[in-house]
Structures are given as structure tokens and as C-alpha cells.
Design a protein around this motif. Structure first.
Motif, PDB file in Angstrom:
ATOM      1  N   GLY A   7      20.210  45.778  21.128  1.00  0.00           N
ATOM      2  CA  GLY A   7      19.641  46.209  22.390  1.00  0.00           C
ATOM      3  C   GLY A   7      18.158  45.984  22.616  1.00  0.00           C
ATOM      4  O   GLY A   7      17.730  45.915  23.746  1.00  0.00           O
ATOM      5  N   PHE A   8      17.349  45.894  21.567  1.00  0.00           N
ATOM      6  CA  PHE A   8      15.916  45.774  21.811  1.00  0.00           C
ATOM      7  C   PHE A   8      15.367  44.393  21.449  1.00  0.00           C
ATOM      8  O   PHE A   8      14.166  44.154  21.563  1.00  0.00           O
ATOM      9  CB  PHE A   8      15.137  46.845  21.041  1.00  0.00           C
ATOM     10  N   GLU A   9      16.224  43.464  21.055  1.00  0.00           N
ATOM     11  CA  GLU A   9      15.772  42.145  20.614  1.00  0.00           C
ATOM     12  C   GLU A   9      15.023  41.391  21.705  1.00  0.00           C
ATOM     13  O   GLU A   9      13.977  40.791  21.450  1.00  0.00           O
ATOM     14  CB  GLU A   9      16.944  41.287  20.127  1.00  0.00           C
TER      15      GLU A   9
END
Length: 55
Positions: A7-9
Motif C-alpha cells: 500500500g505505501f510503495e
């Protein structure tokens, strides 16, 4: 190595691109590694100093 997307890539990559600006990614990588090694060497020096003082 896992390739799962957690989700934060995308945000992480955009932040890294913004930080390095127009610098080549290899040049940025080298700069980052030199800074990181500098931080760790300071930590190790402080720990060695504390150890020597405590003897």
C-alpha cells in the motif's frame, strides 16, 4: 524477496524521486550510502568510546 504490494510503495517511490530531484539514481544511491555509513560509523565510535571508558 516478496513482491507483495502493501500500500505505501507508490508514495515511497514518489518521495524518493522528489528527494533526488534531477540527480541520477546511481549518484543518489551513492550519496545515500555514504551518509548512512557516516551515521553508523559515528554510532560505532561512540559505543567503542563508552566501552573503553568503562574499562
Amino acid at each position: 524477496m516478496s513482491t507483495a504490494n502493501i500500500g505505501f510503495e507508490e508514495t515511497l517511490w514518489k518521495s524518493a524521486d522528489k528527494l533526488r530531484g534531477s540527480m541520477d539514481s546511481a549518484e543518489f544511491y551513492g550519496l545515500f550510502n555514504r551518509k548512512l555509513r557516516g551515521v553508523y560509523s559515528c554510532v560505532i565510535e561512540n559505543e567503542l568510546y563508552d566501552l573503553i571508558i568503562s574499562l
